[in-house]
Motif scaffolding. Sequence first.
Motif, PDB file in Angstrom:
ATOM      1  N   GLU A   1      28.622 -46.612  15.920  1.00  0.00           N
ATOM      2  CA  GLU A   1      30.063 -47.334  16.226  1.00  0.00           C
ATOM      3  C   GLU A   1      29.521 -48.379  17.176  1.00  0.00           C
ATOM      4  O   GLU A   1      30.466 -48.994  17.891  1.00  0.00           O
ATOM      5  N   ALA A   2      28.152 -48.775  17.207  1.00  0.00           N
ATOM      6  CA  ALA A   2      27.834 -49.993  18.072  1.00  0.00           C
ATOM      7  C   ALA A   2      26.882 -50.747  17.498  1.00  0.00           C
ATOM      8  O   ALA A   2      26.815 -50.997  15.990  1.00  0.00           O
ATOM      9  N   ASN A   3      26.374 -51.691  18.097  1.00  0.00           N
ATOM     10  CA  ASN A   3      25.403 -52.832  17.689  1.00  0.00           C
ATOM     11  C   ASN A   3      23.936 -52.456  17.684  1.00  0.00           C
ATOM     12  O   ASN A   3      23.027 -53.159  17.784  1.00  0.00           O
ATOM     13  N   PHE A   4      23.689 -51.182  17.408  1.00  0.00           N
ATOM     14  CA  PHE A   4      22.546 -50.488  17.311  1.00  0.00           C
ATOM     15  C   PHE A   4      22.394 -49.238  16.443  1.00  0.00           C
ATOM     16  O   PHE A   4      23.524 -48.577  16.255  1.00  0.00           O
ATOM     17  N   LEU A   5      21.082 -48.761  16.109  1.00  0.00           N
ATOM     18  CA  LEU A   5      21.080 -47.400  15.542  1.00  0.00           C
ATOM     19  C   LEU A   5      20.522 -46.547  16.286  1.00  0.00           C
ATOM     20  O   LEU A   5      19.443 -46.866  16.922  1.00  0.00           O
ATOM     21  N   TRP A   6      20.695 -45.327  16.169  1.00  0.00           N
ATOM     22  CA  TRP A   6      20.076 -44.195  16.829  1.00  0.00           C
ATOM     23  C   TRP A   6      19.481 -43.446  15.804  1.00  0.00           C
ATOM     24  O   TRP A   6      19.783 -42.885  15.007  1.00  0.00           O
ATOM     25  N   ILE A   7      17.813 -43.391  15.922  1.00  0.00           N
ATOM     26  CA  ILE A   7      17.369 -42.983  14.624  1.00  0.00           C
ATOM     27  C   ILE A   7      16.260 -41.944  15.079  1.00  0.00           C
ATOM     28  O   ILE A   7      15.314 -42.003  16.039  1.00  0.00           O
ATOM     29  N   GLY A   8      16.672 -40.807  14.492  1.00  0.00           N
ATOM     30  CA  GLY A   8      15.748 -39.655  14.522  1.00  0.00           C
ATOM     31  C   GLY A   8      14.551 -39.686  13.788  1.00  0.00           C
ATOM     32  O   GLY A   8      14.656 -39.983  12.542  1.00  0.00           O
ATOM     33  N   LEU A   9      13.369 -39.492  14.274  1.00  0.00           N
ATOM     34  CA  LEU A   9      12.153 -39.694  13.536  1.00  0.00           C
ATOM     35  C   LEU A   9      11.555 -38.569  13.224  1.00  0.00           C
ATOM     36  O   LEU A   9      11.576 -37.416  13.551  1.00  0.00           O
ATOM     37  N   PRO A  10      10.506 -38.683  12.261  1.00  0.00           N
ATOM     38  CA  PRO A  10       9.766 -37.249  11.906  1.00  0.00           C
ATOM     39  C   PRO A  10       8.405 -37.274  12.591  1.00  0.00           C
ATOM     40  O   PRO A  10       7.733 -36.286  12.488  1.00  0.00           O
ATOM     41  N   LYS A  11       8.281 -38.211  13.611  1.00  0.00           N
ATOM     42  CA  LYS A  11       7.159 -38.034  14.675  1.00  0.00           C
ATOM     43  C   LYS A  11       7.568 -38.380  15.912  1.00  0.00           C
ATOM     44  O   LYS A  11       8.609 -38.860  16.023  1.00  0.00           O
ATOM     45  N   PRO A  12       6.783 -38.236  16.907  1.00  0.00           N
ATOM     46  CA  PRO A  12       7.007 -38.425  18.204  1.00  0.00           C
ATOM     47  C   PRO A  12       7.442 -40.042  18.349  1.00  0.00           C
ATOM     48  O   PRO A  12       6.806 -40.770  18.068  1.00  0.00           O
ATOM     49  N   ALA A  13       8.528 -40.193  19.184  1.00  0.00           N
ATOM     50  CA  ALA A  13       9.046 -41.380  19.264  1.00  0.00           C
ATOM     51  C   ALA A  13       7.993 -42.262  20.151  1.00  0.00           C
ATOM     52  O   ALA A  13       8.035 -43.652  19.889  1.00  0.00           O
ATOM     53  N   GLU A  14       7.219 -41.667  20.937  1.00  0.00           N
ATOM     54  CA  GLU A  14       6.232 -42.434  21.824  1.00  0.00           C
ATOM     55  C   GLU A  14       5.202 -43.319  20.605  1.00  0.00           C
ATOM     56  O   GLU A  14       5.132 -44.333  20.876  1.00  0.00           O
ATOM     57  N   GLN A  15       4.776 -42.338  19.722  1.00  0.00           N
ATOM     58  CA  GLN A  15       3.863 -42.986  18.713  1.00  0.00           C
ATOM     59  C   GLN A  15       4.358 -44.257  17.959  1.00  0.00           C
ATOM     60  O   GLN A  15       3.946 -45.315  17.612  1.00  0.00           O
ATOM     61  N   VAL A  16       5.741 -43.779  17.498  1.00  0.00           N
ATOM     62  CA  VAL A  16       6.517 -44.703  16.779  1.00  0.00           C
ATOM     63  C   VAL A  16       6.618 -46.197  17.454  1.00  0.00           C
ATOM     64  O   VAL A  16       6.628 -47.230  17.159  1.00  0.00           O
ATOM     65  N   PHE A  17       7.276 -45.981  18.823  1.00  0.00           N
ATOM     66  CA  PHE A  17       7.524 -47.099  19.646  1.00  0.00           C
ATOM     67  C   PHE A  17       6.131 -47.902  19.831  1.00  0.00           C
ATOM     68  O   PHE A  17       6.161 -49.108  19.843  1.00  0.00           O
ATOM     69  N   THR A  18       5.021 -47.188  20.254  1.00  0.00           N
ATOM     70  CA  THR A  18       3.783 -48.116  20.395  1.00  0.00           C
ATOM     71  C   THR A  18       3.365 -48.705  19.004  1.00  0.00           C
ATOM     72  O   THR A  18       2.944 -49.823  19.048  1.00  0.00           O
ATOM     73  N   ALA A  19       3.498 -47.982  17.795  1.00  0.00           N
ATOM     74  CA  ALA A  19       2.968 -48.721  16.392  1.00  0.00           C
ATOM     75  C   ALA A  19       3.844 -49.750  16.212  1.00  0.00           C
ATOM     76  O   ALA A  19       3.267 -51.033  15.679  1.00  0.00           O
ATOM     77  N   LEU A  20       5.229 -49.827  16.541  1.00  0.00           N
ATOM     78  CA  LEU A  20       6.224 -50.933  16.228  1.00  0.00           C
ATOM     79  C   LEU A  20       5.846 -52.040  17.283  1.00  0.00           C
ATOM     80  O   LEU A  20       5.635 -53.112  16.960  1.00  0.00           O
ATOM     81  N   ALA A  21       5.548 -51.627  18.576  1.00  0.00           N
ATOM     82  CA  ALA A  21       5.022 -52.651  19.670  1.00  0.00           C
ATOM     83  C   ALA A  21       3.839 -53.506  19.397  1.00  0.00           C
ATOM     84  O   ALA A  21       3.875 -54.880  19.418  1.00  0.00           O
ATOM     85  N   GLU A  22       2.901 -52.702  18.470  1.00  0.00           N
ATOM     86  CA  GLU A  22       1.625 -53.674  18.102  1.00  0.00           C
ATOM     87  C   GLU A  22       1.782 -54.323  17.008  1.00  0.00           C
ATOM     88  O   GLU A  22       1.035 -55.288  16.742  1.00  0.00           O
ATOM     89  N   ARG A  23       2.997 -54.069  16.308  1.00  0.00           N
ATOM     90  CA  ARG A  23       3.380 -55.199  15.251  1.00  0.00           C
ATOM     91  C   ARG A  23       4.526 -56.194  15.784  1.00  0.00           C
ATOM     92  O   ARG A  23       4.970 -56.623  14.962  1.00  0.00           O
ATOM     93  N   GLY A  24       4.475 -56.219  16.930  1.00  0.00           N
ATOM     94  CA  GLY A  24       5.482 -57.396  17.626  1.00  0.00           C
ATOM     95  C   GLY A  24       6.998 -57.098  17.529  1.00  0.00           C
ATOM     96  O   GLY A  24       7.757 -57.934  17.779  1.00  0.00           O
ATOM     97  N   VAL A  25       7.139 -55.619  17.375  1.00  0.00           N
ATOM     98  CA  VAL A  25       8.677 -55.352  17.313  1.00  0.00           C
ATOM     99  C   VAL A  25       8.813 -54.301  18.486  1.00  0.00           C
ATOM    100  O   VAL A  25       8.400 -53.190  18.648  1.00  0.00           O
ATOM    101  N   LEU A  26       9.724 -54.656  19.401  1.00  0.00           N
ATOM    102  CA  LEU A  26      10.181 -54.187  20.576  1.00  0.00           C
ATOM    103  C   LEU A  26      11.647 -53.173  20.384  1.00  0.00           C
ATOM    104  O   LEU A  26      12.502 -53.898  20.304  1.00  0.00           O
ATOM    105  N   VAL A  27      11.390 -51.823  20.512  1.00  0.00           N
ATOM    106  CA  VAL A  27      12.676 -51.130  20.393  1.00  0.00           C
ATOM    107  C   VAL A  27      12.737 -50.348  21.711  1.00  0.00           C
ATOM    108  O   VAL A  27      11.992 -50.593  22.761  1.00  0.00           O
ATOM    109  N   ARG A  28      13.704 -49.559  21.533  1.00  0.00           N
ATOM    110  CA  ARG A  28      14.095 -48.695  23.198  1.00  0.00           C
ATOM    111  C   ARG A  28      13.642 -47.245  22.855  1.00  0.00           C
ATOM    112  O   ARG A  28      14.155 -46.691  21.796  1.00  0.00           O
ATOM    113  N   SER A  29      12.828 -46.754  23.631  1.00  0.00           N
ATOM    114  CA  SER A  29      12.349 -45.267  23.324  1.00  0.00           C
ATOM    115  C   SER A  29      12.734 -44.560  24.559  1.00  0.00           C
ATOM    116  O   SER A  29      12.660 -45.099  25.707  1.00  0.00           O
ATOM    117  N   PHE A  30      13.096 -43.362  24.548  1.00  0.00           N
ATOM    118  CA  PHE A  30      13.379 -42.443  25.655  1.00  0.00           C
ATOM    119  C   PHE A  30      12.428 -41.389  25.999  1.00  0.00           C
ATOM    120  O   PHE A  30      12.530 -40.424  26.576  1.00  0.00           O
TER     121      PHE A  30
END
Length: 363
Positions: free
Chosen positions: A302-331
């Motif tokens: 109900e907001a301007n973002f999505l909360w996405i549950g991943l099949p892998k640890p968020a840290e791994q996905v966060f880092t891999a996205l960042a390496e591709r120039g895409v910054l998201v928020r991970s907790f």
Amino acid sequence: MQSFDPHLILRDELSELKAYSPTAGEYEVRLDANEAPALLGSAARQRLAEVSQAVLFERYPDAGQKELRQAIATRLGVGPDQVLCGVGSDEIITLLMTVATRLRGRSPAPSIVTTTPTFVMYRLSARIRGQRVVEVPLDGDWDLAEASMLRAIEMAAPNLVFIASPNNPTGTMVSRERLETVLSAAKDALVVVDEAYIDYSSRQQLDLIESYENVAILRTLSKIGFASLRVGWIVGQPNLIAELDKARLPYNLPTVCQRLATVVVSELGSEIEAIRAAVLGERGRLRAELSSIPGLELPPSEANFLWIGLPKPAEQVFTALAERGVLVRSFHGRGGRLDRFVRVTIGTGPENDRFLQALRETL
Ligand SMILES: *Cc1c(COP(=O)(O)O)cnc(C)c1O
């Protein structure tokens, strides 16, 4: 040189806190801060430039924020004495915690109750003032855990209860019935319903102020295209607003921000509507694309973002996205179910496509 250790005079709570810092570095696609995509039209930009140019730079701002409060009140259908503006809703949050400091119940410090996960400013702001923070975990659907919430309110005897709805980072709204149960139970507390994302939601909660004197609503321009102005406000009953006004710094809002925010609120309704429509369109599209990727969990947003549950640890996905120039928020690092979720702001079509492509490569 004579030495001096600032810790001699500083409060202990500082040692448990870190300065708030958005992720540094250069990223081509920033989907980490829930800002609106840059879609403001040229006529609107021109109008804002004109108004900035007419500012009397030598004079202090209007200490009473009269014009802006009136514009907001008119837009919301409330009285101007029910509105108070701050340097973002963040300032209103800190203002509330500065004045609501009664010692109640058995706690040696004033208490607040909020949920977890939620907006970090409630905790940060309270801890910096030495207040006790009771965080009640959201339930399996990221909704209020009613029984635990009621127990926490009874035990902690808080001055303030903070509930973000839609919530950050989960994007979910609190169910109306549970919210009203909390409002009824927390008779001696102010329940602050933070509506930072309300423009992207399917229903309103502002009418609560007609039925409950112990509710206040927080809103902001930050998530609908005007984060640069740092303008947020609280809507509540006049006798609360009048007391808060005594503790507010008289010139808290710069003239430019007051004037521009007034124009945004009173003249740029159709611009905001266009931003909203674009974001909702992209949110639907992104969601549909994501649901074809196996293993993802997608709570309703109900907001301007999505909360996405991943099949892998968020840290791994966060880092891999960042390496591709895409910054998201991970907790990640916060533990529990947060270690498998990322929060992704809805950007422009091309930005969202970049994110999708990077995510597909990553999973
Ligand atoms: C972003 C956010 C805010 C911050 O608002 P400002 O007006 O920019 O200070 C407040 N509440 C929630 C839940 C947010 O996510």
